[in-house]
Design a protein around this motif. Sequence first.
Motif, PDB file in Angstrom:
ATOM      1  N   SER A 238       0.861  -1.184   0.000  1.00 34.06           N
ATOM      2  CA  SER A 238       0.000   0.000   0.000  1.00 34.06           C
ATOM      3  C   SER A 238       0.891   1.226   0.000  1.00 34.06           C
ATOM      4  O   SER A 238       2.051   1.148   0.393  1.00 34.06           O
ATOM      5  CB  SER A 238      -0.857   0.033   1.272  1.00 34.06           C
ATOM      6  OG  SER A 238      -1.644  -1.122   1.371  1.00 34.06           O
ATOM      7  N   PRO A 239       0.319   2.386  -0.398  1.00 31.07           N
ATOM      8  CA  PRO A 239       1.118   3.612  -0.322  1.00 31.07           C
ATOM      9  C   PRO A 239       1.616   3.828   1.111  1.00 31.07           C
ATOM     10  O   PRO A 239       0.895   3.543   2.061  1.00 31.07           O
ATOM     11  CB  PRO A 239       0.104   4.705  -0.704  1.00 31.07           C
ATOM     12  CG  PRO A 239      -0.966   4.006  -1.457  1.00 31.07           C
ATOM     13  CD  PRO A 239      -1.033   2.611  -0.919  1.00 31.07           C
ATOM     14  N   GLY A 240       2.831   4.279   1.239  1.00 32.45           N
ATOM     15  CA  GLY A 240       3.387   4.514   2.577  1.00 32.45           C
ATOM     16  C   GLY A 240       4.263   3.370   3.051  1.00 32.45           C
ATOM     17  O   GLY A 240       5.026   3.517   4.004  1.00 32.45           O
ATOM     18  N   GLN A 241       4.152   2.215   2.388  1.00 38.99           N
ATOM     19  CA  GLN A 241       4.995   1.084   2.786  1.00 38.99           C
ATOM     20  C   GLN A 241       6.426   1.364   2.342  1.00 38.99           C
ATOM     21  O   GLN A 241       6.641   1.990   1.301  1.00 38.99           O
ATOM     22  CB  GLN A 241       4.496  -0.207   2.117  1.00 38.99           C
ATOM     23  CG  GLN A 241       5.207  -1.445   2.580  1.00 38.99           C
ATOM     24  CD  GLN A 241       5.009  -1.653   4.077  1.00 38.99           C
ATOM     25  OE1 GLN A 241       5.702  -1.071   4.897  1.00 38.99           O
ATOM     26  NE2 GLN A 241       4.032  -2.461   4.434  1.00 38.99           N
ATOM     27  N   ASP A 242       7.381   0.908   3.139  1.00 36.73           N
ATOM     28  CA  ASP A 242       8.780   0.992   2.717  1.00 36.73           C
ATOM     29  C   ASP A 242       9.356  -0.418   2.699  1.00 36.73           C
ATOM     30  O   ASP A 242       9.688  -0.983   3.732  1.00 36.73           O
ATOM     31  CB  ASP A 242       9.588   1.891   3.661  1.00 36.73           C
ATOM     32  CG  ASP A 242      10.992   2.137   3.118  1.00 36.73           C
ATOM     33  OD1 ASP A 242      11.452   1.330   2.279  1.00 36.73           O
ATOM     34  OD2 ASP A 242      11.624   3.119   3.530  1.00 36.73           O
ATOM     35  N   PRO A 243       9.451  -1.022   1.499  1.00 36.78           N
ATOM     36  CA  PRO A 243       9.913  -2.418   1.420  1.00 36.78           C
ATOM     37  C   PRO A 243      11.398  -2.575   1.709  1.00 36.78           C
ATOM     38  O   PRO A 243      11.920  -3.691   1.664  1.00 36.78           O
ATOM     39  CB  PRO A 243       9.578  -2.804  -0.024  1.00 36.78           C
ATOM     40  CG  PRO A 243       9.559  -1.528  -0.780  1.00 36.78           C
ATOM     41  CD  PRO A 243       9.148  -0.447   0.178  1.00 36.78           C
ATOM     42  N   LYS A 244      12.075  -1.465   2.019  1.00 33.62           N
ATOM     43  CA  LYS A 244      13.505  -1.557   2.353  1.00 33.62           C
ATOM     44  C   LYS A 244      13.715  -1.635   3.865  1.00 33.62           C
ATOM     45  O   LYS A 244      14.848  -1.709   4.336  1.00 33.62           O
ATOM     46  CB  LYS A 244      14.260  -0.331   1.810  1.00 33.62           C
ATOM     47  CG  LYS A 244      14.294  -0.262   0.296  1.00 33.62           C
ATOM     48  CD  LYS A 244      15.307  -1.268  -0.236  1.00 33.62           C
ATOM     49  CE  LYS A 244      15.274  -1.355  -1.749  1.00 33.62           C
ATOM     50  NZ  LYS A 244      15.779  -2.625  -2.250  1.00 33.62           N
ATOM     51  N   LEU A 245      12.620  -1.565   4.642  1.00 32.11           N
ATOM     52  CA  LEU A 245      12.757  -1.550   6.100  1.00 32.11           C
ATOM     53  C   LEU A 245      11.948  -2.662   6.751  1.00 32.11           C
ATOM     54  O   LEU A 245      10.854  -3.003   6.294  1.00 32.11           O
ATOM     55  CB  LEU A 245      12.262  -0.213   6.670  1.00 32.11           C
ATOM     56  CG  LEU A 245      13.088   1.040   6.359  1.00 32.11           C
ATOM     57  CD1 LEU A 245      12.376   2.279   6.903  1.00 32.11           C
ATOM     58  CD2 LEU A 245      14.496   0.941   6.951  1.00 32.11           C
ATOM     59  N   VAL A 246      12.493  -3.214   7.823  1.00 25.30           N
ATOM     60  CA  VAL A 246      11.713  -4.103   8.690  1.00 25.30           C
ATOM     61  C   VAL A 246      11.926  -3.601  10.119  1.00 25.30           C
ATOM     62  O   VAL A 246      13.056  -3.367  10.546  1.00 25.30           O
ATOM     63  CB  VAL A 246      12.108  -5.599   8.532  1.00 25.30           C
ATOM     64  CG1 VAL A 246      13.572  -5.864   8.871  1.00 25.30           C
ATOM     65  CG2 VAL A 246      11.200  -6.494   9.364  1.00 25.30           C
ATOM     66  N   ARG A 247      10.817  -3.365  10.820  1.00 24.27           N
ATOM     67  CA  ARG A 247      10.962  -2.882  12.200  1.00 24.27           C
ATOM     68  C   ARG A 247      11.325  -4.046  13.117  1.00 24.27           C
ATOM     69  O   ARG A 247      10.797  -5.148  12.958  1.00 24.27           O
ATOM     70  CB  ARG A 247       9.654  -2.231  12.673  1.00 24.27           C
ATOM     71  CG  ARG A 247       9.362  -0.914  11.981  1.00 24.27           C
ATOM     72  CD  ARG A 247       8.060  -0.315  12.485  1.00 24.27           C
ATOM     73  NE  ARG A 247       6.906  -1.097  12.041  1.00 24.27           N
ATOM     74  CZ  ARG A 247       5.655  -0.898  12.474  1.00 24.27           C
ATOM     75  NH1 ARG A 247       5.394   0.044  13.366  1.00 24.27           N
ATOM     76  NH2 ARG A 247       4.657  -1.634  12.014  1.00 24.27           N
ATOM     77  N   VAL A 248      12.229  -3.764  14.051  1.00 26.61           N
ATOM     78  CA  VAL A 248      12.592  -4.772  15.060  1.00 26.61           C
ATOM     79  C   VAL A 248      12.313  -4.158  16.434  1.00 26.61           C
ATOM     80  O   VAL A 248      13.013  -3.250  16.870  1.00 26.61           O
ATOM     81  CB  VAL A 248      14.075  -5.192  14.944  1.00 26.61           C
ATOM     82  CG1 VAL A 248      14.411  -6.253  15.997  1.00 26.61           C
ATOM     83  CG2 VAL A 248      14.378  -5.719  13.544  1.00 26.61           C
ATOM     84  N   PHE A 249      11.257  -4.645  17.064  1.00 27.03           N
ATOM     85  CA  PHE A 249      10.861  -4.138  18.379  1.00 27.03           C
ATOM     86  C   PHE A 249      11.560  -4.933  19.480  1.00 27.03           C
ATOM     87  O   PHE A 249      11.598  -6.173  19.422  1.00 27.03           O
ATOM     88  CB  PHE A 249       9.347  -4.259  18.559  1.00 27.03           C
ATOM     89  CG  PHE A 249       8.562  -3.223  17.802  1.00 27.03           C
ATOM     90  CD1 PHE A 249       8.233  -2.008  18.388  1.00 27.03           C
ATOM     91  CD2 PHE A 249       8.162  -3.448  16.487  1.00 27.03           C
ATOM     92  CE1 PHE A 249       7.519  -1.041  17.694  1.00 27.03           C
ATOM     93  CE2 PHE A 249       7.444  -2.489  15.784  1.00 27.03           C
ATOM     94  CZ  PHE A 249       7.114  -1.286  16.388  1.00 27.03           C
ATOM     95  N   SER A 250      12.094  -4.208  20.486  1.00 27.21           N
ATOM     96  CA  SER A 250      12.731  -4.891  21.612  1.00 27.21           C
ATOM     97  C   SER A 250      12.385  -4.164  22.903  1.00 27.21           C
ATOM     98  O   SER A 250      12.296  -2.931  22.929  1.00 27.21           O
ATOM     99  CB  SER A 250      14.253  -4.924  21.422  1.00 27.21           C
ATOM    100  OG  SER A 250      14.778  -3.611  21.318  1.00 27.21           O
TER     101      SER A 250
END
Length: 464
Positions: A238-250
């Motif tokens: 969808s618009p706004g997605q950045d396929p170059k990033l993956v969030r890592v929550f810690s």
Amino acid sequence: MTCFCRMDPRRFRFLLLAVGIVGVLPSTLLAQQTGDFADPQIKAALQEISAGQIQSDIEKLVSFQTRSTISAQDGASISAGRGIGAAREWIKSEFERYSRDCGGCLEVKTDTFTQPVSERVPSPTELTNVYAVLKGTNAEDAKRIVLVTGHYDSRISDPLDKTGFAPGANDDASGTAVSLECARVLSKLKFPGTIIFLTVAGEEQGLYGSKHVAELAKAQGWQIEAVLNNDIVGGDQSPGQDPKLVRVFSESIPSNTTEAQLGMIRALGGENDSASRELARYIAQTARTYQSEVTPLLEFRRDRYLRSGDHTSFNEQGFAAVRLTEFQENFNHQHQNLRTENGTEYGDLPKFVNFDYVANVARVNAATLASLASAPEPPQNVRLETRGLTNDSTLDWDATADGRASGYEVSWRATAAPDWEHSQSVSKALKATIPVSKDNVIFAVQAADEAGHRSLPIVPVPER
Ligand SMILES: [Zn+2]
């Protein structure tokens, strides 16, 4: 501000010269900045990860119509390929197929229990987690476990709906496919440490599946060093997605911190160095080493705002665990009945998933699992000397129990820096003096084997 994160020493020195501060750091440190090591065997395995295979896994999971935890799991439904029971049997058969392909290298297991009635479980329900164990080849290291997980259950608007079409392609067939694909590819290799490929049920009803495994792991003394939870890693297009990033929550303060530990965290400024956060940094470092197509974006928060996932269950039992999730979620494609309203399409369908993105996230996972399962045990009892006032910092530690460390590496960063900025190799010595004041930085020590695989970093405790 420029970050000198583990860059090429020559470039590092050049930058320091350029900004006129080279005089403040001894040249020995510059010379000893270490380069990252990429294992050719791991590199080749990452090439084997297939977006096509992941697509077919996700489409298969969607074909069961619903994977609601409270959906059918009787024999007839399983034969008809409908409901969570059919999904479970298929996942199990896939792990078994991979195991046949590697001469029985995987131990395929299920963890079944009855979940009592709760808000989202209207009657006592049998839940089954499915997992495959790739046992380590080194007796001492085989006790150490790294684990990857995704939840295979799905839901639509009403969490109690057990028959409506609930494709759950992104949430979380994508994470389930990551566990499966890591198992398929990594089972072709051998590692000193153990890897567990897990898929759990019950997430959408209240994290019940992961809670059960995490409690079991704690009760049975599983020595889990890292949990990678992949939930919503479909890269919704969808618009706004950045396929170059993956969030890592810690998480920041560990869930099971005692009052005494909290006092120490407060006194030392340790709120940014939980074991989960060191794991998140390790993932970012590994992604750089293997030149990942997606960049881990470190999120210094346990999960998205007021939300949680299966890694939380592991955090609560004291394990280092993080969540990987796409950069931006599209809530029209999550937990929604399939429909079109005013031209907007709702529902979690495969057509919104970016399979190349899922494959890239799977590569970050596989590289991290393989690196940690190859690495020696982290150094034990890491201490920072505090006797005597000095502007140098002396750290010492005990050798790893497995005896596989061929050297150690000390890393440090400014107290306000998010990630490690400097590192120095110290061969086999169990002690290092760094000409930097402990007042201004945070240190950690990693063990490395002959080939250069690094353990998780361990932050020292004060030695008085
Ligand atoms: Zn989910």
